[in-house]
Structure formats: structure tokens, C-alpha cells
Enzyme design. Sequence first.
Site, PDB file in Angstrom:
ATOM      1  N   LYS A 191       0.841  -1.212   0.000  1.00 34.76           N
ATOM      2  CA  LYS A 191       0.000   0.000   0.000  1.00 34.76           C
ATOM      3  C   LYS A 191       0.874   1.260   0.000  1.00 34.76           C
ATOM      4  O   LYS A 191       0.678   2.165  -0.799  1.00 34.76           O
ATOM      5  CB  LYS A 191      -0.921   0.014   1.236  1.00 34.76           C
ATOM      6  N   ARG A 212      10.747  -0.152  11.448  1.00 32.14           N
ATOM      7  CA  ARG A 212       9.604   0.019  12.354  1.00 32.14           C
ATOM      8  C   ARG A 212       9.648  -0.981  13.505  1.00 32.14           C
ATOM      9  O   ARG A 212       9.951  -2.145  13.294  1.00 32.14           O
ATOM     10  CB  ARG A 212       8.295  -0.167  11.563  1.00 32.14           C
ATOM     11  N   ARG A 264      11.981  -4.735   5.458  1.00 24.37           N
ATOM     12  CA  ARG A 264      11.669  -3.345   5.071  1.00 24.37           C
ATOM     13  C   ARG A 264      12.471  -2.330   5.884  1.00 24.37           C
ATOM     14  O   ARG A 264      12.674  -2.475   7.070  1.00 24.37           O
ATOM     15  CB  ARG A 264      10.182  -3.102   5.311  1.00 24.37           C
ATOM     16  N   ARG A 307     -10.201   0.634   8.130  1.00 21.69           N
ATOM     17  CA  ARG A 307      -9.802  -0.726   8.529  1.00 21.69           C
ATOM     18  C   ARG A 307     -10.901  -1.457   9.276  1.00 21.69           C
ATOM     19  O   ARG A 307     -10.712  -2.611   9.647  1.00 21.69           O
ATOM     20  CB  ARG A 307      -8.603  -0.634   9.474  1.00 21.69           C
ATOM     21  N   ARG A 335      -0.999  -8.495  13.199  1.00 22.39           N
ATOM     22  CA  ARG A 335      -1.540  -7.503  12.252  1.00 22.39           C
ATOM     23  C   ARG A 335      -2.329  -8.201  11.143  1.00 22.39           C
ATOM     24  O   ARG A 335      -3.372  -7.726  10.704  1.00 22.39           O
ATOM     25  CB  ARG A 335      -0.401  -6.654  11.670  1.00 22.39           C
TER      26      ARG A 335
HETATM   27  P1  AP5 Z   1       4.831  -1.584   1.960  1.00 22.22           P
HETATM   28  O1  AP5 Z   1       4.462  -0.827   0.734  1.00 22.22           O
HETATM   29  O2  AP5 Z   1       5.563  -0.863   3.033  1.00 22.22           O
HETATM   30  O3  AP5 Z   1       3.544  -2.348   2.540  1.00 22.22           O
HETATM   31  P2  AP5 Z   1       2.236  -1.788   3.258  1.00 22.22           P
HETATM   32  O4  AP5 Z   1       1.066  -2.453   2.596  1.00 22.22           O
HETATM   33  O5  AP5 Z   1       2.252  -0.306   3.317  1.00 22.22           O
HETATM   34  O6  AP5 Z   1       2.429  -2.489   4.672  1.00 22.22           O
HETATM   35  P3  AP5 Z   1       2.340  -1.898   6.155  1.00 22.22           P
HETATM   36  O7  AP5 Z   1       3.151  -2.850   6.997  1.00 22.22           O
HETATM   37  O8  AP5 Z   1       2.688  -0.456   6.191  1.00 22.22           O
HETATM   38  O9  AP5 Z   1       0.845  -2.118   6.440  1.00 22.22           O
HETATM   39  P4  AP5 Z   1       0.142  -2.089   7.791  1.00 22.22           P
HETATM   40  O10 AP5 Z   1      -1.241  -2.018   7.341  1.00 22.22           O
HETATM   41  O11 AP5 Z   1       0.465  -3.231   8.688  1.00 22.22           O
HETATM   42  O12 AP5 Z   1       0.797  -0.840   8.551  1.00 22.22           O
HETATM   43  P5  AP5 Z   1       0.248   0.614   8.869  1.00 22.22           P
HETATM   44  O13 AP5 Z   1       1.401   1.532   8.904  1.00 22.22           O
HETATM   45  O14 AP5 Z   1      -0.881   0.943   7.984  1.00 22.22           O
HETATM   46  O15 AP5 Z   1       5.691  -2.846   1.499  1.00 22.22           O
HETATM   47  C1  AP5 Z   1       6.336  -3.702   2.444  1.00 22.22           C
HETATM   48  C2  AP5 Z   1       7.757  -4.049   1.967  1.00 22.22           C
HETATM   49  O16 AP5 Z   1       7.662  -4.852   0.806  1.00 22.22           O
HETATM   50  C3  AP5 Z   1       8.598  -2.826   1.576  1.00 22.22           C
HETATM   51  O17 AP5 Z   1       9.912  -3.019   2.032  1.00 22.22           O
HETATM   52  C4  AP5 Z   1       8.554  -2.795   0.051  1.00 22.22           C
HETATM   53  O18 AP5 Z   1       9.759  -2.296  -0.474  1.00 22.22           O
HETATM   54  C5  AP5 Z   1       8.340  -4.252  -0.297  1.00 22.22           C
HETATM   55  N1  AP5 Z   1       7.456  -4.415  -1.455  1.00 22.22           N
HETATM   56  C6  AP5 Z   1       6.314  -3.711  -1.747  1.00 22.22           C
HETATM   57  N2  AP5 Z   1       5.749  -4.148  -2.903  1.00 22.22           N
HETATM   58  C7  AP5 Z   1       6.548  -5.182  -3.334  1.00 22.22           C
HETATM   59  C8  AP5 Z   1       6.516  -6.051  -4.463  1.00 22.22           C
HETATM   60  N3  AP5 Z   1       5.526  -5.957  -5.391  1.00 22.22           N
HETATM   61  N4  AP5 Z   1       7.489  -6.987  -4.569  1.00 22.22           N
HETATM   62  C9  AP5 Z   1       8.473  -7.080  -3.641  1.00 22.22           C
HETATM   63  N5  AP5 Z   1       8.573  -6.278  -2.553  1.00 22.22           N
HETATM   64  C10 AP5 Z   1       7.635  -5.346  -2.402  1.00 22.22           C
HETATM   65  O19 AP5 Z   1      -0.316   0.417  10.344  1.00 22.22           O
HETATM   66  C11 AP5 Z   1       0.556   0.180  11.436  1.00 22.22           C
HETATM   67  C12 AP5 Z   1      -0.249   0.128  12.735  1.00 22.22           C
HETATM   68  O20 AP5 Z   1      -0.888   1.397  12.970  1.00 22.22           O
HETATM   69  C13 AP5 Z   1      -1.410  -0.880  12.751  1.00 22.22           C
HETATM   70  O21 AP5 Z   1      -0.973  -2.175  13.127  1.00 22.22           O
HETATM   71  C14 AP5 Z   1      -2.351  -0.248  13.777  1.00 22.22           C
HETATM   72  O22 AP5 Z   1      -1.908  -0.471  15.099  1.00 22.22           O
HETATM   73  C15 AP5 Z   1      -2.204   1.253  13.491  1.00 22.22           C
HETATM   74  N6  AP5 Z   1      -3.178   1.744  12.493  1.00 22.22           N
HETATM   75  C16 AP5 Z   1      -2.881   2.299  11.279  1.00 22.22           C
HETATM   76  N7  AP5 Z   1      -4.001   2.653  10.619  1.00 22.22           N
HETATM   77  C17 AP5 Z   1      -5.041   2.311  11.435  1.00 22.22           C
HETATM   78  C18 AP5 Z   1      -6.446   2.400  11.294  1.00 22.22           C
HETATM   79  N8  AP5 Z   1      -7.030   2.898  10.177  1.00 22.22           N
HETATM   80  N9  AP5 Z   1      -7.211   1.937  12.326  1.00 22.22           N
HETATM   81  C19 AP5 Z   1      -6.655   1.446  13.463  1.00 22.22           C
HETATM   82  N10 AP5 Z   1      -5.326   1.318  13.658  1.00 22.22           N
HETATM   83  C20 AP5 Z   1      -4.524   1.752  12.635  1.00 22.22           C
HETATM   84 MG    MG Z   2       2.392   1.092   4.899  1.00 22.72          MG
END
Ligand code: AP5
Ligand code: MG
Length: 215
Positions: free
Chosen positions: A13, A161, A127, A88, A172
Site C-alpha cells: 500500500k 519500524r 523493510r 480498517r 496484524r
Molecule cells: P509496503 O508498501 O511498506 O507495505 P504496506 O502495505 O504499506 O504495509 P504496512 O506494513 O505499512 O501495512 P500495515 O497495514 O500493517 O501498517 P500501517 O502503517 O498501515 O511494502 C512492504 C515491503 O515490501 C517494503 O519493504 C517494500 O519495499 C516491499 N514491497 C512492496 N511491494 C513489493 C513487491 N511488489 N514486490 C516485492 N517487494 C515489495 O499500520 C501500522 C499500525 O498502525 C497498525 O498495526 C495499527 O496499530 C495502526 N493503524 C494504522 N491505521 C489504522 C487504522 N485505520 N485503524 C486502526 N489502527 C490503525
Molecule cells: Mg504502509
Amino acid sequence: MNIILLGPPGAGKGTQAQRLVEAHGMKQLSTGDMLRAAVKAGTPVGLQAKAVMDAGELVSDEIVSALIGDELDALAPGQGAIFDGYPRTAAQAASLDAILEERGQTLEHVIELDVDEDALVERITGRFTCATCGKGYHDKFEQPKVAQTCDKCGGHDFKRRPDDNEATVRTRMAEYRAKTAPILPIYEARGIVSRVDGMGDMDDVTAAIEAVLGS
Ligand code: AP5
Ligand code: MG
């Protein structure tokens, strides 16, 4: 144009949102990034969110929806938003509808990144990001072109992170399956969901998303 990027942790994402920002001048609205900024700044929201995030659980709907409303108000006129990691839960999806309606805006696309969960643990644990500009990298899949130097800003500091460890990633993912995947039918009923294969090369994923957006 306002779009949601939906998918489990590590689906890509953030990676794809950054590319859309560069290609189209849209604004990435990542609730994860907003919460991490609040934790770093030690704000009341950050203090509340830290333990929940470290455990891989979801922060309260009220907190994240308030963050999103504030960020939407800061958009330039006509600038589109990419919702990354929001909504979410069903409650957040209802809040987003209300937030957009209040501002006379609509949601054009929900793009579901279809991925194999087992491969995601490797993606997440490898990552890292530039500590200066936030550009994302990966130990195996996307190293900086010059070692220890950010391709985008030339910075030399990188960070990982605290929630990017295998145990937290599994929580997660369980949260995603239990609370986030069930909101898809809300958008399917509106005919705005497109499923994109998120397991391919990053450029192929970008091309598939661009095809959905019609650009
Ligand atoms: P990346 O693009 O970073 O993946 P992502 O989908 O953004 O994954 P996240 O881990 O950020 O998602 P998340 O939903 O767990 O975390 P968030 O910050 O939203 O890609 C990952 C890696 O893979 C990178 O190194 C990239 O280079 C590589 N990659 C990407 N595409 C690739 C491909 N095609 N091939 C190979 N490699 C690839 O949330 C974190 C925490 O915040 C949550 O756990 C929760 O506690 C809180 N939170 C956030 N939003 C909310 C909400 N709306 N409600 C409640 N709690 C929330
Ligand atoms: Mg992300």
C-alpha cells in the site's frame, strides 16, 4: 479522484501510494504514518497509540477518523487522496463516507492488493525507510542504488519500524482478516472494487493500478 488502497500488512500500500503521489500529485493519507508521527512527537494520541501499535492491534476508530478528517481539510483544492491503511473497520468505512460527504467529495476506486500472506512476512521483516524523506526500501527487493544513500534525498540515515517483527506481523494479519477484509463487500456493492495482483514485480503492480485509474 479519491481512492482506497486495501490489503494486509506488507501488501505494498505504502509503496504504491508513494508512486501515485509522484505520478499524479495526489496526497497519501496513511493513518499508520500519522500515528507513528504522533508517537514520535509524544502527543496525547501518540501516547495512547504506542502500545496498541507495538502489539499489532488496531487503534480506536475515533482517533484514526479524526486524523483523516484533519488531513483532508489540508488538501489543495482538487487534489485527490490515496487512503493507505484506512478504513480498517466497518465503523471507519462509515466515518469515511460521512467525512467525504461533508466535504462534497466522492470515492472513485477501492483497489484491493491481492497477496500471498506467507510471502508478506519476508517483505515486512526486510523493510526499511529513509529517516529523512520516508522513501521505502527492502533488504532484498529494493536496495538504495548507492549503498547507505537514499535515492530520493541523498540522506544517509535509515530506520526500521518497531512493529516489523514476525510475531507482531502475524497479529496484524489476523486483525486484517477479522476486521478489515470484511469491509470489502460494502464497496463491492457500489461496484468500485478492483482487484490487483500484488505479488508481481513492483512496476507491474503500479501498471495494473494505473490501468484501473484509466491513466
Ligand atoms: P509496503 O508498501 O511498506 O507495505 P504496506 O502495505 O504499506 O504495509 P504496512 O506494513 O505499512 O501495512 P500495515 O497495514 O500493517 O501498517 P500501517 O502503517 O498501515 O511494502 C512492504 C515491503 O515490501 C517494503 O519493504 C517494500 O519495499 C516491499 N514491497 C512492496 N511491494 C513489493 C513487491 N511488489 N514486490 C516485492 N517487494 C515489495 O499500520 C501500522 C499500525 O498502525 C497498525 O498495526 C495499527 O496499530 C495502526 N493503524 C494504522 N491505521 C489504522 C487504522 N485505520 N485503524 C486502526 N489502527 C490503525
Ligand atoms: Mg504502509
